[in-house]
Write an enzyme that holds these catalytic residues in place. Structure first.
Site, PDB file in Angstrom:
ATOM      1  N   SER A 149      34.718  35.816  50.453  1.00 59.10           N
ATOM      2  CA  SER A 149      33.973  34.695  51.017  1.00 59.10           C
ATOM      3  C   SER A 149      33.310  35.092  52.346  1.00 59.10           C
ATOM      4  O   SER A 149      32.503  36.015  52.377  1.00 59.10           O
ATOM      5  CB  SER A 149      34.903  33.486  51.164  1.00 59.10           C
ATOM      6  OG  SER A 149      34.175  32.308  51.354  1.00 59.10           O
ATOM      7  N   GLU A 244      32.162  29.150  40.242  1.00 61.08           N
ATOM      8  CA  GLU A 244      31.926  29.047  41.684  1.00 61.08           C
ATOM      9  C   GLU A 244      30.529  28.533  42.012  1.00 61.08           C
ATOM     10  O   GLU A 244      29.544  28.976  41.414  1.00 61.08           O
ATOM     11  CB  GLU A 244      32.048  30.414  42.349  1.00 61.08           C
ATOM     12  CG  GLU A 244      33.396  31.053  42.293  1.00 61.08           C
ATOM     13  CD  GLU A 244      33.503  32.190  43.305  1.00 61.08           C
ATOM     14  OE1 GLU A 244      33.106  31.974  44.471  1.00 61.08           O
ATOM     15  OE2 GLU A 244      33.973  33.260  42.929  1.00 61.08           O
ATOM     16  N   HIS A 274      36.670  30.082  43.267  1.00 61.64           N
ATOM     17  CA  HIS A 274      36.406  30.816  44.500  1.00 61.64           C
ATOM     18  C   HIS A 274      37.655  31.554  44.993  1.00 61.64           C
ATOM     19  O   HIS A 274      38.726  30.967  45.121  1.00 61.64           O
ATOM     20  CB  HIS A 274      35.929  29.832  45.567  1.00 61.64           C
ATOM     21  CG  HIS A 274      35.445  30.479  46.822  1.00 61.64           C
ATOM     22  ND1 HIS A 274      34.296  31.237  46.875  1.00 61.64           N
ATOM     23  CD2 HIS A 274      35.950  30.487  48.081  1.00 61.64           C
ATOM     24  CE1 HIS A 274      34.112  31.683  48.103  1.00 61.64           C
ATOM     25  NE2 HIS A 274      35.108  31.244  48.850  1.00 61.64           N
TER      26      HIS A 274
END
Length: 301
Positions: A149, A244, A274
Protein backbone atom coordinates in the site's frame (compact mmCIF):
# COMPACT_ATOMS: atom_id res chain seq x y z
CA UNK A 1 -5.52 -23.25 -9.40
CA UNK A 2 -7.81 -26.21 -8.72
CA UNK A 3 -11.47 -25.94 -7.70
CA UNK A 4 -10.44 -27.17 -4.23
CA UNK A 5 -7.84 -24.39 -3.89
CA UNK A 6 -10.30 -21.75 -5.07
CA UNK A 7 -12.94 -22.94 -2.60
CA UNK A 8 -10.40 -22.81 0.23
CA UNK A 9 -9.26 -19.34 -0.80
CA UNK A 10 -12.86 -18.08 -0.81
CA UNK A 11 -13.58 -19.65 2.58
CA UNK A 12 -10.45 -18.17 4.13
CA UNK A 13 -10.70 -14.70 2.58
CA UNK A 14 -14.32 -14.48 3.70
CA UNK A 15 -13.15 -15.19 7.25
CA UNK A 16 -10.69 -12.28 6.94
CA UNK A 17 -13.49 -10.09 5.61
CA UNK A 18 -15.56 -10.95 8.69
CA UNK A 19 -12.62 -10.05 10.92
CA UNK A 20 -12.25 -6.67 9.23
CA UNK A 21 -15.96 -5.85 9.49
CA UNK A 22 -16.52 -7.31 12.98
CA UNK A 23 -16.40 -3.84 14.53
CA UNK A 24 -17.64 -0.45 13.33
CA UNK A 25 -15.19 1.40 11.10
CA UNK A 26 -12.98 3.46 13.43
CA UNK A 27 -13.01 7.26 13.44
CA UNK A 28 -9.97 9.37 14.27
CA UNK A 29 -6.31 8.61 13.83
CA UNK A 30 -5.75 6.99 17.23
CA UNK A 31 -8.68 4.62 16.77
CA UNK A 32 -7.66 3.76 13.22
CA UNK A 33 -4.10 3.03 14.25
CA UNK A 34 -5.22 0.86 17.14
CA UNK A 35 -7.65 -1.05 14.92
CA UNK A 36 -5.05 -1.78 12.23
CA UNK A 37 -2.62 -2.98 14.89
CA UNK A 38 -5.38 -5.18 16.28
CA UNK A 39 -6.48 -6.84 13.04
CA UNK A 40 -2.92 -7.08 11.71
CA UNK A 41 -1.63 -8.92 14.78
CA UNK A 42 -4.46 -11.44 15.22
CA UNK A 43 -1.91 -14.12 14.33
CA UNK A 44 1.46 -13.78 16.07
CA UNK A 45 4.77 -14.42 14.37
CA UNK A 46 6.03 -17.98 14.13
CA UNK A 47 7.89 -19.39 17.12
CA UNK A 48 11.12 -19.88 15.17
CA UNK A 49 11.46 -16.24 14.09
CA UNK A 50 14.04 -14.18 15.95
CA UNK A 51 13.32 -10.44 16.22
CA UNK A 52 15.67 -7.72 17.44
CA UNK A 53 15.14 -4.00 17.95
CA UNK A 54 16.94 -1.64 15.60
CA UNK A 55 17.18 1.94 16.85
CA UNK A 56 19.22 4.38 14.77
CA UNK A 57 19.27 8.06 13.83
CA UNK A 58 16.00 8.75 15.65
CA UNK A 59 14.16 5.87 13.98
CA UNK A 60 12.71 2.70 15.44
CA UNK A 61 12.94 -0.48 13.42
CA UNK A 62 13.03 -4.21 13.84
CA UNK A 63 15.29 -6.91 12.44
CA UNK A 64 13.90 -10.41 11.89
CA UNK A 65 15.61 -13.64 10.94
CA UNK A 66 14.15 -17.04 10.12
CA UNK A 67 16.23 -20.21 10.53
CA UNK A 68 18.56 -20.76 7.57
CA UNK A 69 18.18 -17.24 6.20
CA UNK A 70 21.17 -15.21 5.01
CA UNK A 71 22.01 -12.36 7.40
CA UNK A 72 23.96 -10.56 4.70
CA UNK A 73 20.94 -10.13 2.42
CA UNK A 74 18.20 -7.80 3.62
CA UNK A 75 14.58 -7.01 2.83
CA UNK A 76 14.04 -3.36 3.76
CA UNK A 77 10.29 -3.21 4.40
CA UNK A 78 7.91 -0.24 4.64
CA UNK A 79 4.46 -1.00 6.08
CA UNK A 80 1.17 0.19 4.66
CA UNK A 81 -1.54 2.23 6.32
CA UNK A 82 -2.04 5.20 4.03
CA UNK A 83 0.94 7.03 5.56
CA UNK A 84 -1.29 7.63 8.60
CA UNK A 85 -1.61 4.18 10.23
CA UNK A 86 0.30 0.92 10.32
CA UNK A 87 3.28 -0.03 12.44
CA UNK A 88 5.83 -2.69 13.19
CA UNK A 89 3.11 -4.53 15.12
CA UNK A 90 0.48 -4.55 12.37
CA UNK A 91 2.82 -5.95 9.72
CA UNK A 92 5.16 -8.12 11.79
CA UNK A 93 3.71 -11.45 10.62
CA UNK A 94 3.84 -10.35 6.96
CA UNK A 95 7.41 -9.10 6.93
CA UNK A 96 8.85 -11.96 8.98
CA UNK A 97 7.29 -14.59 6.72
CA UNK A 98 8.41 -12.65 3.65
CA UNK A 99 11.95 -12.83 4.98
CA UNK A 100 11.59 -16.58 5.42
CA UNK A 101 10.30 -16.98 1.85
CA UNK A 102 13.11 -14.84 0.46
CA UNK A 103 15.78 -16.49 2.60
CA UNK A 104 17.08 -13.25 4.07
CA UNK A 105 17.07 -10.98 7.08
CA UNK A 106 14.43 -8.24 7.23
CA UNK A 107 14.51 -4.67 8.51
CA UNK A 108 11.07 -3.15 9.06
CA UNK A 109 10.90 0.60 9.67
CA UNK A 110 8.50 2.51 11.92
CA UNK A 111 8.61 5.68 9.82
CA UNK A 112 6.86 8.86 10.91
CA UNK A 113 3.15 9.12 10.12
CA UNK A 114 0.82 11.87 8.95
CA UNK A 115 -0.93 14.11 9.84
CA UNK A 116 1.57 14.82 12.62
CA UNK A 117 4.40 14.37 10.13
CA UNK A 118 3.32 15.06 6.53
CA UNK A 119 5.37 14.60 3.36
CA UNK A 120 8.38 14.50 3.04
CA UNK A 121 9.07 13.11 6.54
CA UNK A 122 8.48 9.54 5.34
CA UNK A 123 10.94 9.98 2.46
CA UNK A 124 13.54 11.27 4.88
CA UNK A 125 13.04 8.24 7.12
CA UNK A 126 13.25 5.82 4.18
CA UNK A 127 16.53 7.37 3.07
CA UNK A 128 17.82 7.23 6.66
CA UNK A 129 17.08 3.50 6.75
CA UNK A 130 18.82 3.00 3.41
CA UNK A 131 21.91 4.84 4.67
CA UNK A 132 21.84 2.77 7.87
CA UNK A 133 22.03 -0.46 5.89
CA UNK A 134 25.01 0.92 4.02
CA UNK A 135 26.77 1.63 7.31
CA UNK A 136 26.11 -1.97 8.33
CA UNK A 137 28.11 -3.09 5.30
CA UNK A 138 25.09 -4.35 3.31
CA UNK A 139 25.75 -3.64 -0.37
CA UNK A 140 22.84 -2.28 -2.46
CA UNK A 141 22.86 -5.35 -4.70
CA UNK A 142 22.12 -7.49 -1.63
CA UNK A 143 19.06 -5.45 -0.64
CA UNK A 144 15.42 -5.87 -1.66
CA UNK A 145 13.14 -2.93 -0.90
CA UNK A 146 9.44 -3.57 -0.55
CA UNK A 147 6.18 -2.69 1.10
CA UNK A 148 2.43 -2.81 0.85
CA UNK A 149 0.00 0.00 0.00
CA UNK A 150 1.63 3.28 1.10
CA UNK A 151 4.75 1.24 1.80
CA UNK A 152 4.82 0.34 -1.89
CA UNK A 153 4.52 4.04 -2.70
CA UNK A 154 7.42 4.80 -0.37
CA UNK A 155 9.50 2.02 -1.95
CA UNK A 156 9.13 3.57 -5.39
CA UNK A 157 9.80 7.08 -4.11
CA UNK A 158 13.01 5.98 -2.39
CA UNK A 159 14.28 4.55 -5.67
CA UNK A 160 13.35 7.79 -7.46
CA UNK A 161 15.40 9.74 -4.93
CA UNK A 162 18.37 7.40 -5.33
CA UNK A 163 18.13 7.61 -9.13
CA UNK A 164 18.06 11.40 -9.04
CA UNK A 165 21.19 11.40 -6.88
CA UNK A 166 22.97 8.97 -9.17
CA UNK A 167 23.35 6.42 -6.38
CA UNK A 168 23.41 2.64 -6.56
CA UNK A 169 20.00 0.99 -6.38
CA UNK A 170 18.55 -2.03 -4.59
CA UNK A 171 18.68 -5.30 -6.49
CA UNK A 172 14.91 -5.59 -6.91
CA UNK A 173 11.57 -4.28 -5.59
CA UNK A 174 8.55 -6.05 -4.07
CA UNK A 175 5.24 -4.20 -4.14
CA UNK A 176 1.98 -5.50 -2.64
CA UNK A 177 -1.24 -3.59 -3.35
CA UNK A 178 0.79 -0.41 -4.01
CA UNK A 179 -0.95 2.96 -3.70
CA UNK A 180 0.67 4.72 -6.64
CA UNK A 181 -1.79 7.45 -7.60
CA UNK A 182 -2.90 9.90 -4.92
CA UNK A 183 -4.84 11.88 -7.54
CA UNK A 184 -7.26 8.92 -7.43
CA UNK A 185 -7.75 8.58 -11.19
CA UNK A 186 -7.87 4.76 -11.29
CA UNK A 187 -11.02 3.25 -12.78
CA UNK A 188 -11.25 0.46 -10.18
CA UNK A 189 -11.83 2.99 -7.41
CA UNK A 190 -15.38 2.92 -8.77
CA UNK A 191 -15.75 -0.51 -10.31
CA UNK A 192 -14.39 -2.40 -7.27
CA UNK A 193 -15.84 -0.14 -4.58
CA UNK A 194 -18.70 -2.49 -3.67
CA UNK A 195 -16.43 -5.51 -3.07
CA UNK A 196 -13.39 -3.92 -1.38
CA UNK A 197 -13.93 -4.08 2.42
CA UNK A 198 -11.10 -1.68 3.28
CA UNK A 199 -10.21 1.00 0.72
CA UNK A 200 -12.74 3.51 -0.60
CA UNK A 201 -12.34 6.87 -2.32
CA UNK A 202 -13.52 9.00 0.62
CA UNK A 203 -11.05 7.24 2.93
CA UNK A 204 -8.20 7.72 0.46
CA UNK A 205 -9.07 11.40 0.13
CA UNK A 206 -8.82 11.79 3.88
CA UNK A 207 -5.46 10.04 3.94
CA UNK A 208 -4.08 12.05 1.04
CA UNK A 209 -5.23 15.32 2.60
CA UNK A 210 -3.45 14.42 5.83
CA UNK A 211 -0.25 13.40 4.03
CA UNK A 212 0.16 15.94 1.21
CA UNK A 213 0.90 19.53 2.31
CA UNK A 214 -1.09 22.39 0.87
CA UNK A 215 0.40 23.56 -2.40
CA UNK A 216 1.97 20.21 -3.35
CA UNK A 217 0.32 18.61 -6.36
CA UNK A 218 -1.10 15.12 -5.98
CA UNK A 219 0.44 14.14 -9.34
CA UNK A 220 3.94 15.11 -8.22
CA UNK A 221 6.07 11.99 -8.94
CA UNK A 222 7.28 11.95 -5.32
CA UNK A 223 3.65 11.88 -4.17
CA UNK A 224 2.25 9.62 -6.90
CA UNK A 225 5.08 7.46 -8.30
CA UNK A 226 2.78 6.23 -11.07
CA UNK A 227 3.79 9.47 -12.81
CA UNK A 228 7.52 9.16 -12.14
CA UNK A 229 10.20 8.46 -14.72
CA UNK A 230 10.78 4.76 -14.05
CA UNK A 231 13.69 4.42 -16.47
CA UNK A 232 16.57 2.56 -14.87
CA UNK A 233 14.48 1.14 -12.02
CA UNK A 234 15.39 -2.32 -10.71
CA UNK A 235 13.24 -5.34 -11.59
CA UNK A 236 9.99 -5.27 -9.67
CA UNK A 237 7.26 -7.70 -8.68
CA UNK A 238 3.78 -6.24 -8.24
CA UNK A 239 1.16 -8.34 -6.44
CA UNK A 240 -2.43 -7.14 -6.19
CA UNK A 241 -5.82 -8.64 -5.41
CA UNK A 242 -8.68 -8.77 -7.90
CA UNK A 243 -11.08 -7.42 -5.25
CA UNK A 244 -9.18 -4.17 -4.64
CA UNK A 245 -10.17 -0.63 -5.50
CA UNK A 246 -6.44 -0.04 -5.99
CA UNK A 247 -6.19 -2.69 -8.72
CA UNK A 248 -5.74 0.04 -11.34
CA UNK A 249 -2.89 1.58 -9.34
CA UNK A 250 -1.02 -1.70 -9.73
CA UNK A 251 -1.86 -2.49 -13.35
CA UNK A 252 -1.04 1.02 -14.56
CA UNK A 253 2.26 0.90 -12.66
CA UNK A 254 3.14 -2.36 -14.41
CA UNK A 255 2.32 -0.79 -17.77
CA UNK A 256 4.39 2.32 -17.01
CA UNK A 257 7.33 0.25 -15.80
CA UNK A 258 7.19 -1.98 -18.86
CA UNK A 259 7.06 1.04 -21.18
CA UNK A 260 10.22 2.29 -19.44
CA UNK A 261 11.99 -1.01 -20.19
CA UNK A 262 11.89 -2.14 -16.58
CA UNK A 263 11.58 -5.87 -16.02
CA UNK A 264 8.28 -6.19 -14.19
CA UNK A 265 6.15 -9.05 -12.98
CA UNK A 266 2.45 -8.50 -12.28
CA UNK A 267 0.37 -10.99 -10.30
CA UNK A 268 -3.38 -10.45 -9.87
CA UNK A 269 -4.63 -12.82 -7.19
CA UNK A 270 -8.29 -13.88 -7.59
CA UNK A 271 -10.67 -12.89 -4.78
CA UNK A 272 -7.93 -11.29 -2.70
CA UNK A 273 -8.44 -8.00 -0.89
CA UNK A 274 -6.08 -5.14 -0.10
CA UNK A 275 -2.78 -6.25 1.47
CA UNK A 276 -4.01 -9.83 1.99
CA UNK A 277 -0.54 -11.26 2.85
CA UNK A 278 -0.84 -9.45 6.20
CA UNK A 279 -3.12 -12.37 7.21
CA UNK A 280 -0.92 -15.13 5.76
CA UNK A 281 -1.13 -17.25 8.92
CA UNK A 282 -4.82 -17.92 8.25
CA UNK A 283 -4.81 -17.44 4.50
CA UNK A 284 -3.22 -20.03 2.25
CA UNK A 285 -3.33 -17.61 -0.69
CA UNK A 286 -1.30 -15.21 1.44
CA UNK A 287 1.33 -17.89 2.02
CA UNK A 288 1.44 -18.71 -1.69
CA UNK A 289 1.83 -15.03 -2.46
CA UNK A 290 4.87 -14.79 -0.20
CA UNK A 291 6.30 -17.97 -1.69
CA UNK A 292 5.95 -16.44 -5.16
CA UNK A 293 7.67 -13.26 -3.96
CA UNK A 294 10.44 -15.40 -2.52
CA UNK A 295 10.95 -17.14 -5.85
CA UNK A 296 11.15 -13.78 -7.62
CA UNK A 297 13.71 -12.41 -5.19
CA UNK A 298 15.86 -15.53 -5.24
CA UNK A 299 16.12 -15.15 -9.02
CA UNK A 300 18.03 -11.90 -8.51
CA UNK A 301 19.93 -12.41 -5.25
Amino acid sequence: MSDVDEHLDLTEINAVRRLLTSKPRPVGWDERRARLDEVGSVWPIADDIRCEDAVFDGLDGEWSLAPGSDRDKVLLFFHGGGYCSGSLKSHRRMVTEAGRAMGMRTLAIDYRRAPEHPFPAQHEDALTAWRFLGRQGIAPDRIVVGGDSAGGNLTLCLVSILCAAGERLPRCLWLVSPWTDLSMSGATLSTKDAIDPIIHRAYLEELATAYVPHGVGRRDPLISPLFADLSGFPPMLIQVGSAETLLSDATRLAQAAGAADVKVGLEIWPHMIHAWPVWNAGLSAGRRTLHSAGSFVREYL
